[in-house]
Write a protein that holds these residues in place. Sequence first.
Motif, PDB file in Angstrom:
ATOM      1  N   LEU A 201     -83.124 -28.202 -83.355  1.00 54.22           N
ATOM      2  CA  LEU A 201     -83.249 -26.828 -82.878  1.00 54.22           C
ATOM      3  C   LEU A 201     -83.768 -26.771 -81.441  1.00 54.22           C
ATOM      4  N   ARG A 202     -84.777 -27.554 -81.133  1.00 57.58           N
ATOM      5  CA  ARG A 202     -85.315 -27.547 -79.773  1.00 57.58           C
ATOM      6  C   ARG A 202     -84.322 -28.163 -78.797  1.00 57.58           C
ATOM      7  N   ALA A 203     -83.509 -29.093 -79.277  1.00 56.22           N
ATOM      8  CA  ALA A 203     -82.472 -29.663 -78.420  1.00 56.22           C
ATOM      9  C   ALA A 203     -81.402 -28.624 -78.091  1.00 56.22           C
ATOM     10  N   VAL A 204     -81.066 -27.782 -79.063  1.00 57.24           N
ATOM     11  CA  VAL A 204     -80.117 -26.695 -78.803  1.00 57.24           C
ATOM     12  C   VAL A 204     -80.647 -25.793 -77.700  1.00 57.24           C
ATOM     13  N   GLY A 205     -81.935 -25.456 -77.783  1.00 55.00           N
ATOM     14  CA  GLY A 205     -82.547 -24.626 -76.743  1.00 55.00           C
ATOM     15  C   GLY A 205     -82.549 -25.310 -75.396  1.00 55.00           C
ATOM     16  N   ALA A 206     -82.816 -26.617 -75.362  1.00 50.74           N
ATOM     17  CA  ALA A 206     -82.832 -27.351 -74.101  1.00 50.74           C
ATOM     18  C   ALA A 206     -81.448 -27.377 -73.455  1.00 50.74           C
ATOM     19  N   VAL A 207     -80.412 -27.546 -74.283  1.00 50.83           N
ATOM     20  CA  VAL A 207     -79.035 -27.534 -73.761  1.00 50.83           C
ATOM     21  C   VAL A 207     -78.703 -26.163 -73.176  1.00 50.83           C
ATOM     22  N   CYS A 208     -79.069 -25.111 -73.888  1.00 49.31           N
ATOM     23  CA  CYS A 208     -78.775 -23.748 -73.410  1.00 49.31           C
ATOM     24  C   CYS A 208     -79.501 -23.444 -72.110  1.00 49.31           C
ATOM     25  N   ARG A 209     -80.757 -23.874 -71.994  1.00 51.36           N
ATOM     26  CA  ARG A 209     -81.512 -23.608 -70.766  1.00 51.36           C
ATOM     27  C   ARG A 209     -80.919 -24.362 -69.572  1.00 51.36           C
ATOM     28  N   ALA A 210     -80.450 -25.571 -69.804  1.00 52.24           N
ATOM     29  CA  ALA A 210     -79.932 -26.384 -68.707  1.00 52.24           C
ATOM     30  C   ALA A 210     -78.485 -26.051 -68.353  1.00 52.24           C
ATOM     31  N   ASP A 211     -77.666 -25.804 -69.365  1.00 50.29           N
ATOM     32  CA  ASP A 211     -76.223 -25.649 -69.138  1.00 50.29           C
ATOM     33  C   ASP A 211     -75.680 -24.286 -69.553  1.00 50.29           C
ATOM     34  N   GLY A 212     -76.539 -23.408 -70.054  1.00 47.80           N
ATOM     35  CA  GLY A 212     -76.055 -22.126 -70.539  1.00 47.80           C
ATOM     36  C   GLY A 212     -75.434 -22.272 -71.921  1.00 47.80           C
ATOM     37  N   LEU A 213     -75.026 -21.153 -72.516  1.00 49.15           N
ATOM     38  CA  LEU A 213     -74.413 -21.190 -73.839  1.00 49.15           C
ATOM     39  C   LEU A 213     -73.143 -22.033 -73.842  1.00 49.15           C
ATOM     40  N   ARG A 214     -72.424 -22.024 -72.711  1.00 48.12           N
ATOM     41  CA  ARG A 214     -71.195 -22.811 -72.635  1.00 48.12           C
ATOM     42  C   ARG A 214     -71.486 -24.306 -72.748  1.00 48.12           C
ATOM     43  N   GLY A 215     -72.721 -24.699 -72.460  1.00 49.19           N
ATOM     44  CA  GLY A 215     -73.076 -26.107 -72.558  1.00 49.19           C
ATOM     45  C   GLY A 215     -72.965 -26.643 -73.973  1.00 49.19           C
ATOM     46  N   LEU A 216     -73.095 -25.745 -74.970  1.00 47.46           N
ATOM     47  CA  LEU A 216     -72.986 -26.185 -76.357  1.00 47.46           C
ATOM     48  C   LEU A 216     -71.559 -26.548 -76.737  1.00 47.46           C
ATOM     49  N   GLN A 217     -70.600 -26.192 -75.889  1.00 50.49           N
ATOM     50  CA  GLN A 217     -69.201 -26.543 -76.154  1.00 50.49           C
ATOM     51  C   GLN A 217     -68.677 -27.566 -75.145  1.00 50.49           C
ATOM     52  N   LYS A 218     -69.574 -28.304 -74.541  1.00 53.38           N
ATOM     53  CA  LYS A 218     -69.132 -29.358 -73.622  1.00 53.38           C
ATOM     54  C   LYS A 218     -68.308 -30.383 -74.386  1.00 53.38           C
ATOM     55  N   GLY A 219     -67.247 -30.861 -73.738  1.00 56.67           N
ATOM     56  CA  GLY A 219     -66.401 -31.878 -74.350  1.00 56.67           C
ATOM     57  C   GLY A 219     -65.517 -31.354 -75.456  1.00 56.67           C
ATOM     58  N   LEU A 220     -65.404 -30.010 -75.588  1.00 56.12           N
ATOM     59  CA  LEU A 220     -64.636 -29.447 -76.697  1.00 56.12           C
ATOM     60  C   LEU A 220     -63.161 -29.839 -76.625  1.00 56.12           C
ATOM     61  N   ALA A 221     -62.564 -29.769 -75.432  1.00 54.85           N
ATOM     62  CA  ALA A 221     -61.138 -30.112 -75.305  1.00 54.85           C
ATOM     63  C   ALA A 221     -60.882 -31.549 -75.733  1.00 54.85           C
ATOM     64  N   ALA A 222     -61.747 -32.455 -75.301  1.00 53.52           N
ATOM     65  CA  ALA A 222     -61.606 -33.856 -75.698  1.00 53.52           C
ATOM     66  C   ALA A 222     -61.860 -34.026 -77.194  1.00 53.52           C
ATOM     67  N   GLY A 223     -62.808 -33.258 -77.741  1.00 54.37           N
ATOM     68  CA  GLY A 223     -63.071 -33.309 -79.172  1.00 54.37           C
ATOM     69  C   GLY A 223     -61.872 -32.841 -79.984  1.00 54.37           C
ATOM     70  N   LEU A 224     -61.210 -31.790 -79.522  1.00 53.58           N
ATOM     71  CA  LEU A 224     -60.019 -31.298 -80.212  1.00 53.58           C
ATOM     72  C   LEU A 224     -58.892 -32.321 -80.152  1.00 53.58           C
ATOM     73  N   LEU A 225     -58.742 -32.957 -78.992  1.00 54.83           N
ATOM     74  CA  LEU A 225     -57.721 -33.997 -78.857  1.00 54.83           C
ATOM     75  C   LEU A 225     -58.010 -35.151 -79.816  1.00 54.83           C
ATOM     76  N   TYR A 226     -59.264 -35.528 -79.907  1.00 55.99           N
ATOM     77  CA  TYR A 226     -59.652 -36.606 -80.822  1.00 55.99           C
ATOM     78  C   TYR A 226     -59.352 -36.222 -82.267  1.00 55.99           C
ATOM     79  N   GLN A 227     -59.701 -34.995 -82.650  1.00 56.38           N
ATOM     80  CA  GLN A 227     -59.452 -34.550 -84.010  1.00 56.38           C
ATOM     81  C   GLN A 227     -57.961 -34.608 -84.345  1.00 56.38           C
ATOM     82  N   GLY A 228     -57.133 -34.114 -83.435  1.00 53.85           N
ATOM     83  CA  GLY A 228     -55.696 -34.109 -83.678  1.00 53.85           C
ATOM     84  C   GLY A 228     -55.135 -35.515 -83.823  1.00 53.85           C
TER      85      GLY A 228
END
Length: 341
Positions: free
Chosen positions: A91-118
């Motif tokens: 939980l505190r790590a989620v907050g640290a990511v949001c403070r440093a990178d904004g809410l969009r930071g929680l979806q970093k690497g999403l495109a690559a993650g989707l490619l990996y899943q496929g």
Amino acid sequence: MAAGAGAFAPFPGHPPASLHEFPYPPQTRPRVARGSPTGGVPPAIDLVLGAAAGCLACVLTNPLEVVKTRLQLQGELQPPGTYPRPYRGVLRAVGAVCRADGLRGLQKGLAAGLLYQGLMNGVRFYCYSHAEDAGWTGYPGGTVAAGAVAGAVGAFVGSPAYLVKTHLQAQTLAAVAVGHQHNHENISGAFKSIYQQHGVAGLWRGVTGAVPRVAVGSATQLATFASAKDWVCEHQWFGEGSWAAVLAGGMVSGVAVAVTMTPFDVVSTRLYNQPVDADGTGKLYRGFLDCILQISSKEGLLGLYKGIGAVYLRLGPHTVLSLFFWDELRKMVQHQEPPGP
């Protein structure tokens, strides 16, 4: 099991036509001609739907992947208590990511993650389907072995996407950065940079950690999920066949999967993210075994379990989301099929 990085093995047989027909424990299905439809959906389309379901689940569980990656890289090769900890617990790590990178930071690497899943799930389900048609899953332990092998092949094919995903998810502001910072601008820039510097082989750097990670996770989950779900239903906590029972079974099974898989997950993250020299040789680890030994000797055995909370919390939700999306996608396909003669 369902499609997805946190749900490591395909259904034993093609997926069920309704929510109340999940084949747990695995049951032998009638042999059908290769390529013929089962439950109104051809096997090839089932593979595509499985990959799509994993991708949809990935969108919702990717924030935990970001947190897991940061926790696993924090304090790399440093004794406990000797380094700053910007990420303390999920939980505190989620907050640290949001403070440093904004809410969009929680979806970093999403495109690559989707490619990996496929890639990973498409190949995995395809291989498992062939193993089942060949009758290998009918032997004792065949389901677990086939799931593990299929998962390992899928992990190998999808490894370049996982490499880039790890790089992108580790990137952040210098004040809270952990692990090596590769500073890619985006997914295409990452692939281009890695290929230009190290060729095709560079895209598969770290695969020696990814293959055992998925194989071990797949085997453990196949071996424990059905019994965990049955145990939940026997205690009458939830109705048999309900989504709540599937989720509860996934969370109970997730304990075993997280305990057995997290060390491989940590090693995989470290091998993927480490800096390399001009010829592509890792500057921190020489390979899979060297990575385990260095982490154990410098960070202690608990160093191999960094990020286990995020690993565990992701497993159950990703499993049930994959099942839900798979079922809904199959209904859509079946409704669009023309009526038979």
